[in-house]
Design a protein around this motif. Structure first.
Motif, PDB file in Angstrom:
ATOM      1  N   THR A  31       0.884  -1.115  -0.018  1.00 34.30           N
ATOM      2  CA  THR A  31      -0.194  -0.134   0.099  1.00 34.30           C
ATOM      3  C   THR A  31       0.705   1.387   0.046  1.00 34.30           C
ATOM      4  O   THR A  31       2.116   0.946   0.279  1.00 34.30           O
ATOM      5  CB  THR A  31      -0.791   0.178   1.410  1.00 34.30           C
ATOM      6  N   TYR A  32       0.283   2.381  -0.500  1.00 34.02           N
ATOM      7  CA  TYR A  32       1.141   3.621  -0.509  1.00 34.02           C
ATOM      8  C   TYR A  32      -0.024   4.788  -0.195  1.00 34.02           C
ATOM      9  O   TYR A  32      -1.225   4.555  -0.303  1.00 34.02           O
ATOM     10  CB  TYR A  32       1.763   3.651  -1.856  1.00 34.02           C
ATOM     11  N   ALA A  33       0.507   5.823   0.370  1.00 35.82           N
ATOM     12  CA  ALA A  33      -0.182   6.985   0.783  1.00 35.82           C
ATOM     13  C   ALA A  33      -0.985   7.626  -0.482  1.00 35.82           C
ATOM     14  O   ALA A  33      -0.298   7.980  -1.509  1.00 35.82           O
ATOM     15  CB  ALA A  33       0.498   8.207   1.162  1.00 35.82           C
ATOM     16  N   GLU A  49      -9.741   2.327   1.010  1.00 34.90           N
ATOM     17  CA  GLU A  49      -9.380   0.912   0.254  1.00 34.90           C
ATOM     18  C   GLU A  49      -8.836  -0.220   1.720  1.00 34.90           C
ATOM     19  O   GLU A  49      -9.634  -1.192   1.640  1.00 34.90           O
ATOM     20  CB  GLU A  49      -8.310   0.990  -0.405  1.00 34.90           C
ATOM     21  N   LEU A  50      -8.303   0.329   2.553  1.00 34.27           N
ATOM     22  CA  LEU A  50      -7.947  -0.663   3.461  1.00 34.27           C
ATOM     23  C   LEU A  50      -8.846  -1.002   4.554  1.00 34.27           C
ATOM     24  O   LEU A  50      -9.037  -1.932   5.172  1.00 34.27           O
ATOM     25  CB  LEU A  50      -6.647   0.013   4.248  1.00 34.27           C
ATOM     26  N   ASP A  76      -6.895  -2.789  -3.873  1.00 33.04           N
ATOM     27  CA  ASP A  76      -8.137  -2.189  -4.715  1.00 33.04           C
ATOM     28  C   ASP A  76      -8.973  -3.394  -5.412  1.00 33.04           C
ATOM     29  O   ASP A  76      -9.645  -2.932  -6.386  1.00 33.04           O
ATOM     30  CB  ASP A  76      -7.466  -1.329  -5.602  1.00 33.04           C
ATOM     31  N   ASN A  77      -8.695  -4.602  -4.905  1.00 32.40           N
ATOM     32  CA  ASN A  77      -9.660  -5.759  -5.406  1.00 32.40           C
ATOM     33  C   ASN A  77     -10.995  -5.879  -4.484  1.00 32.40           C
ATOM     34  O   ASN A  77     -10.825  -5.335  -3.441  1.00 32.40           O
ATOM     35  CB  ASN A  77      -8.916  -6.786  -5.562  1.00 32.40           C
ATOM     36  N   VAL A 110     -13.530 -13.309  -6.653  1.00 30.04           N
ATOM     37  CA  VAL A 110     -12.646 -11.994  -6.470  1.00 30.04           C
ATOM     38  C   VAL A 110     -12.718 -11.443  -7.870  1.00 30.04           C
ATOM     39  O   VAL A 110     -12.675 -12.163  -9.055  1.00 30.04           O
ATOM     40  CB  VAL A 110     -11.019 -12.399  -6.278  1.00 30.04           C
ATOM     41  N   TRP A 111     -12.907 -10.346  -7.655  1.00 31.09           N
ATOM     42  CA  TRP A 111     -12.827  -9.226  -9.023  1.00 31.09           C
ATOM     43  C   TRP A 111     -11.694  -8.124  -9.005  1.00 31.09           C
ATOM     44  O   TRP A 111     -11.511  -7.620  -8.019  1.00 31.09           O
ATOM     45  CB  TRP A 111     -14.125  -8.479  -9.052  1.00 31.09           C
ATOM     46  N   HIS A 112     -11.056  -8.206  -9.966  1.00 28.24           N
ATOM     47  CA  HIS A 112     -10.134  -7.211 -10.274  1.00 28.24           C
ATOM     48  C   HIS A 112     -10.658  -5.719 -10.429  1.00 28.24           C
ATOM     49  O   HIS A 112     -10.631  -5.191 -11.621  1.00 28.24           O
ATOM     50  CB  HIS A 112      -8.888  -7.499 -11.248  1.00 28.24           C
ATOM     51  N   THR A 113     -11.026  -5.065  -9.323  1.00 26.11           N
ATOM     52  CA  THR A 113     -11.712  -3.636  -9.421  1.00 26.11           C
ATOM     53  C   THR A 113     -10.720  -2.924  -9.267  1.00 26.11           C
ATOM     54  O   THR A 113      -9.450  -3.099  -8.466  1.00 26.11           O
ATOM     55  CB  THR A 113     -12.813  -3.635  -8.353  1.00 26.11           C
TER      56      THR A 113
END
Length: 302
Positions: A54-56, A63-64, A159-160, A272-275
């Motif tokens: 993860t990143y800022a 998301e988290l 982000d999934n 699972v979806w790659h959203t």
């Protein structure tokens, strides 16, 4: 002598009270047994290490937070969050505390080298992302995972979209195997999926983009039995691979197609979806900053 008369209504009332007390005692006993059984089942479940680079960014906490709800529902998940940062941030620490996940998580941090960072308007596929962070998490697992206890490793991008059922499937992965399943909305298709033969062995994939890859599969489409990562201790991700080859890079070092274990009802279900979250438009926030006015989130963690 006095004659004692007992009315039928009184007898019925006493009888009902007695029955109620018996019910309460039985219910408590059953509840204790059920709680004990559930606890034992949870203790027998394998640990699933979920690695999340993860990143800022403005959407990071949202998301988290969404992912944290999965950990509240599945007690056998252990979250390894790796920040792309020189220091650990208070935002991530606060989120884990608020979700009561401190005992089932670890926060690591390592900054991606500048030469591999995306610049400005670069498309997200231009350079490998998360390699440094995933490798640090693998190092942590190799040092901390109990080799005598079944466990799996899953690369859980923030982000999934994941179902709880996916993690029940991951828990079925046998030692020495990599589990695979379909992923929705990825690779220009509604679904990318492993293809099986009549013996339910993986013989290929339906990937449309770069199908010649050794493992044309998305990061969300597989999980690894931890014993494989302990056995092949040099298996890591690399920056020295072509675009789209990160998954193949790690998998080629530890397994072969014939040894893949199909899950999700023999790869017939999408769990699972790659959203992707659309980048937030903050034009008015930027105007506040440029004019040196107080930010809208002043004093508020968003």
């Amino acid at each position: 002598m006095y004659e004692v008369r007992v009315r039928p209504r009184q007898v019925m009332s006493v009888f009902l009270v007695f029955c109620f007390l018996l019910y309460v005692v039985h219910k408590r006993s059953s509840s204790n047994c059920l709680s004990s059984t559930v606890e034992n089942l949870q203790n027998d479940e394998p640990t699933i290490y979920c690695i999340t680079p993860t990143y800022a960014r403005p959407e990071q906490k949202a998301e988290l937070t969404r992912l944290s709800h999965l950990f509240m529902l599945a007690s056998n998940l252990h979250w390894i969050i790796v920040e792309d940062s020189e220091v650990q941030t208070q935002l991530v620490k606060n989120l884990l505390t608020q979700a009561n996940l401190n005992k089932r998580s670890v926060v690591l941090n390592i900054k991606t080298p500048d030469q591999f960072k995306l610049k400005g308007k670069d498309p997200n596929w231009k350079k490998p992302r998360g390699a440094e962070q995933r490798n640090l998490a693998l190092e942590w697992i190799r040092q901390n995972a109990d080799p005598n206890k079944r466990s799996m490793v899953f690369f859980m991008d923030d982000d999934n979209t994941y179902t709880v059922e996916l993690f029940r499937e991951i828990a079925k992965i046998e030692e020495g195997h990599v589990g695979v399943w379909p992923v929705g909305l990825v690779g220009g298709l509604m679904v990318e999926k492993p293809l099986l033969n009549e013996n339910n062995q993986v013989i290929g994939f339906n990937a449309a983009w770069r199908p010649e890859r050794p493992f044309p599969i998305d990061m969300a489409g597989f999980a690894i039995s931890t014993d494989l990562l302990l056995k092949f201790s040099k298996a890591v991700f690399s920056y020295e691979v072509e675009r789209g080859y990160q998954e193949s890079e790690i998998l080629r070092q530890i397994t072969a197609r014939v040894d893949l274990q199909p899950l999700a009802d023999l790869c017939t279900k999408v769990l699972v979806w790659h959203t992707r979250t659309e980048k937030t438009k903050l034009v008015y926030e930027e105007k506040l900053i440029k004019s040196h006015q107080e930010r809208s989130d002043q004093g508020i963690e968003v």
